[in-house]
Design a protein around this motif. Structure first.
Motif, PDB file in Angstrom:
ATOM      1  N   ARG A  67       0.766  -1.309   0.142  1.00 52.91           N
ATOM      2  CA  ARG A  67       0.096  -0.127  -0.204  1.00 52.91           C
ATOM      3  C   ARG A  67       0.890   1.266   0.077  1.00 52.91           C
ATOM      4  O   ARG A  67       0.648   2.158  -0.822  1.00 52.91           O
ATOM      5  CB  ARG A  67      -0.927  -0.117   1.161  1.00 52.91           C
ATOM      6  CG  ARG A  67      -2.089  -0.941   1.003  1.00 52.91           C
ATOM      7  CD  ARG A  67      -3.179  -0.699   2.018  1.00 52.91           C
ATOM      8  NE  ARG A  67      -2.766  -0.519   3.370  1.00 52.91           N
ATOM      9  CZ  ARG A  67      -2.509  -1.523   4.084  1.00 52.91           C
ATOM     10  NH1 ARG A  67      -2.845  -2.526   4.084  1.00 52.91           N
ATOM     11  NH2 ARG A  67      -2.267  -1.382   5.562  1.00 52.91           N
TER      12      ARG A  67
ATOM     13  N   GLN B 126       2.272   1.767  -3.639  1.00 52.73           N
ATOM     14  CA  GLN B 126       1.321   2.163  -4.291  1.00 52.73           C
ATOM     15  C   GLN B 126       0.828   3.649  -4.186  1.00 52.73           C
ATOM     16  O   GLN B 126       0.891   4.396  -5.017  1.00 52.73           O
ATOM     17  CB  GLN B 126       0.022   1.331  -4.366  1.00 52.73           C
ATOM     18  CG  GLN B 126       0.001   0.013  -4.723  1.00 52.73           C
ATOM     19  CD  GLN B 126      -1.058  -0.853  -4.439  1.00 52.73           C
ATOM     20  OE1 GLN B 126      -1.906  -0.342  -3.777  1.00 52.73           O
ATOM     21  NE2 GLN B 126      -1.046  -2.180  -5.069  1.00 52.73           N
ATOM     22  N   GLN B 127       0.929   4.140  -2.905  1.00 51.17           N
ATOM     23  CA  GLN B 127       0.554   5.568  -2.725  1.00 51.17           C
ATOM     24  C   GLN B 127       1.805   6.536  -3.120  1.00 51.17           C
ATOM     25  O   GLN B 127       1.637   7.350  -3.690  1.00 51.17           O
ATOM     26  CB  GLN B 127       0.592   5.844  -1.205  1.00 51.17           C
ATOM     27  CG  GLN B 127      -0.877   5.133  -0.399  1.00 51.17           C
ATOM     28  CD  GLN B 127      -0.549   5.164   1.189  1.00 51.17           C
ATOM     29  OE1 GLN B 127       0.280   5.585   1.701  1.00 51.17           O
ATOM     30  NE2 GLN B 127      -1.817   4.796   1.678  1.00 51.17           N
TER      31      GLN B 127
ATOM     32  N   ASP C 180       3.848   5.527  -5.602  1.00 50.52           N
ATOM     33  CA  ASP C 180       3.939   5.540  -7.052  1.00 50.52           C
ATOM     34  C   ASP C 180       2.714   6.152  -7.724  1.00 50.52           C
ATOM     35  O   ASP C 180       2.851   7.152  -8.666  1.00 50.52           O
ATOM     36  CB  ASP C 180       3.541   3.993  -7.566  1.00 50.52           C
ATOM     37  CG  ASP C 180       4.716   3.307  -7.488  1.00 50.52           C
ATOM     38  OD1 ASP C 180       5.823   3.660  -6.978  1.00 50.52           O
ATOM     39  OD2 ASP C 180       4.722   1.873  -7.346  1.00 50.52           O
ATOM     40  N   SER C 181       1.578   6.376  -6.957  1.00 51.95           N
ATOM     41  CA  SER C 181       0.375   7.198  -7.511  1.00 51.95           C
ATOM     42  C   SER C 181       0.674   8.675  -7.233  1.00 51.95           C
ATOM     43  O   SER C 181       0.164   9.582  -7.684  1.00 51.95           O
ATOM     44  CB  SER C 181      -0.862   6.725  -6.975  1.00 51.95           C
ATOM     45  OG  SER C 181      -0.727   6.956  -5.530  1.00 51.95           O
ATOM     46  N   SER C 182       1.369   9.202  -6.177  1.00 50.64           N
ATOM     47  CA  SER C 182       1.544  10.694  -5.823  1.00 50.64           C
ATOM     48  C   SER C 182       2.919  11.124  -6.592  1.00 50.64           C
ATOM     49  O   SER C 182       3.299  12.344  -6.266  1.00 50.64           O
ATOM     50  CB  SER C 182       1.745  10.819  -4.228  1.00 50.64           C
ATOM     51  OG  SER C 182       2.834  10.202  -3.858  1.00 50.64           O
TER      52      SER C 182
END
Length: 117
Positions: free
Chosen positions: A102, A105-106, A108-110
């Motif tokens: 998680r 992913q956070q 990578d997405s930010s």
């Protein structure tokens, strides 16, 4: 001391664990067991007494030799005790893995920074 405590106390020493590893390959004399160690014969004898008291090995008599054998029952008892905690350990490691994924992913997405410029 209960037998499980005695077993774990005996297993706490790396020399005794090495002796057990050697005996897992088959019976050996005291002098055979002493060969890989740079310690005195009395020190090896002390380790063997601890392992015998814990029920992890037995020593026989064959003329002037004292062959040693591993006794797996006590090791099984210790293994069974640790296995009851395996599910807990695996569950916690899975939770840690989920948490780290998680976070990744956070990151990578930010458009997280990797510390590179």
């Amino acid at each position: 001391m209960d037998s499980l405590s005695t077993t774990f106390a005996a297993l706490a020493d790396p020399t005794r664990r090495a002796i057990l590893a050697r005996l897992a390959q088959g019976e050996a004399t005291v002098s055979d067991l002493a060969l890989p160690f740079a310690i005195s014969a009395p020190a090896i004898s002390k380790h063997l007494r601890v392992l015998t008291r814990a029920g992890l090995i037995t020593q026989g008599r064959d003329r002037q030799f004292r062959p040693c054998r591993i006794e797996p029952a006590q090791l099984k008892q210790a293994a069974d005790w640790t296995l009851q905690y395996r599910q807990l350990w695996e569950q916690r490691l899975d939770q840690l893995d989920d948490y780290l994924q998680r976070l990744q992913q956070q990151n990578d997405s930010s458009g997280g920074t990797s510390g590179k410029k």
